[in-house]
Design a protein around this motif. Structure first.
Motif, short mmCIF file in Angstrom:
data_model
loop_
_atom_site.label_atom_id
_atom_site.label_comp_id
_atom_site.label_asym_id
_atom_site.label_seq_id
_atom_site.Cartn_x
_atom_site.Cartn_y
_atom_site.Cartn_z
N SER A 27 -42.66 31.43 15.07
CA SER A 27 -41.66 31.30 14.03
C SER A 27 -40.46 31.49 14.81
N ILE A 28 -40.27 32.61 15.46
CA ILE A 28 -38.99 33.02 16.07
C ILE A 28 -38.57 31.77 17.12
N SER A 29 -39.49 31.40 17.91
CA SER A 29 -39.35 30.05 18.72
C SER A 29 -38.96 28.91 18.14
N THR A 32 -35.45 29.55 16.91
CA THR A 32 -34.25 29.13 17.79
C THR A 32 -34.33 27.84 18.39
N ARG A 33 -35.25 26.80 18.51
CA ARG A 33 -35.06 25.68 18.83
C ARG A 33 -34.60 24.55 17.78
N ALA A 39 -38.41 26.04 10.35
CA ALA A 39 -39.47 27.23 11.02
C ALA A 39 -40.30 27.61 9.92
N TYR A 165 -39.09 36.44 10.57
CA TYR A 165 -38.92 36.05 11.86
C TYR A 165 -38.28 35.07 12.20
N ALA A 166 -38.25 33.88 11.29
CA ALA A 166 -37.60 32.79 11.68
C ALA A 166 -35.98 33.36 11.61
N GLY A 169 -35.22 34.55 14.62
CA GLY A 169 -35.13 33.64 15.67
C GLY A 169 -33.75 32.80 15.56
N MET A 172 -31.18 34.78 17.41
CA MET A 172 -31.42 34.74 18.92
C MET A 172 -30.87 33.37 19.35
N ARG A 173 -30.90 32.28 18.54
CA ARG A 173 -30.34 31.09 19.08
C ARG A 173 -29.03 31.09 19.52
N CYS A 189 -40.85 33.51 25.88
CA CYS A 189 -41.78 33.03 24.83
C CYS A 189 -43.21 32.59 25.25
#
Length: 206
Positions: A27-29, A32-33, A39, A165-166, A169, A172-173, A189
């Motif tokens: 979910s974080i990844s 972020t993307r 997410a 968690y999203a 993320g 974090m992005r 990750c």
């Protein structure tokens, strides 16, 4: 089911939902993307996998995993292999390609499918449902109804955990806005997913 039972169940359940694991890392990844909304929508794949597991636990079919060493290890190996595959994809991903994918709003179905397979590929998850949920079930009452209520509450709290968690993320992005930063984050990750896959391979039946 009384309020005292729910007062014990909800915090214990949310602690399980918030525990770091492959799906929460995913979910974080994904946030972020691809962004927060994508997410969160992708998390529906995880919820579907967990709903199936709760139904299996309610039906008593989880006993198969507890008694069949072959089935347990087959699911475990497939799940670990899929995590390694996702780790490889993250490790080799080109940051510029991720920007283009985000602009095209691509991949919600693909990401949901990834969430589903990561959750379904962990045989310990269904064993958690088998060991955890029955502790809050009164055997003198309607067991099926209680499993349905507890399962629905678990999925609701899991959805909240996905959002948290999203959201992490998403922030974090901003820290990894540059292509070099994105590459570093993706590879971190990938390393964590590989570690989760390795831990899954070492997991044993209780």
């Amino acid at each position: 089911m009384n309020l005292a039972t729910l007062a014990l169940f909800l915090p214990a359940c949310f602690a399980l939902n918030m525990a770091p694991g492959p799906n929460n890392l995913l979910s974080i990844s994904n946030a972020t993307r691809y962004g927060l909304r994508t997410a969160c929508v992708a998390g529906a794949g995880r919820l579907l996998a967990f709903a199936i597991m709760i139904a299996l636990a309610s039906a008593g079919l989880a006993v198969v995993l507890q008694t069949s060493e072959l089935v347990f290890y087959a699911i475990k190996i497939i799940g670990a292999a899929y995590l390694f595959y996702l780790a490889y994809q993250l490790w080799s991903a080109a940051p510029q390609a991720e920007v283009e994918a985000q602009q095209a709003s691509a991949g919600q179905w693909t990401l949901a499918r990834q969430e589903f397979f990561v959750a379904a590929g962990n045989p310990k998850a269904i064993l958690i449902f088998t060991a955890f949920l029955p502790q809050f079930v009164d055997p003198t009452a309607d067991v099926g109804h209680q499993f349905a209520v507890l399962g629905a509450l678990f999925l609701l709290l899991e959805w909240i955990a996905i959002g948290i968690y999203a959201y992490i993320g998403l922030h974090m992005r901003r820290w990894f806005a540059e292509p070099r930063g994105k590459r570093i984050f993706n590879r971190c990750c990938a390393g964590l997913l590989s570690a989760a896959a390795s831990m899954l391979l070492m997991a044993r039946r209780a």
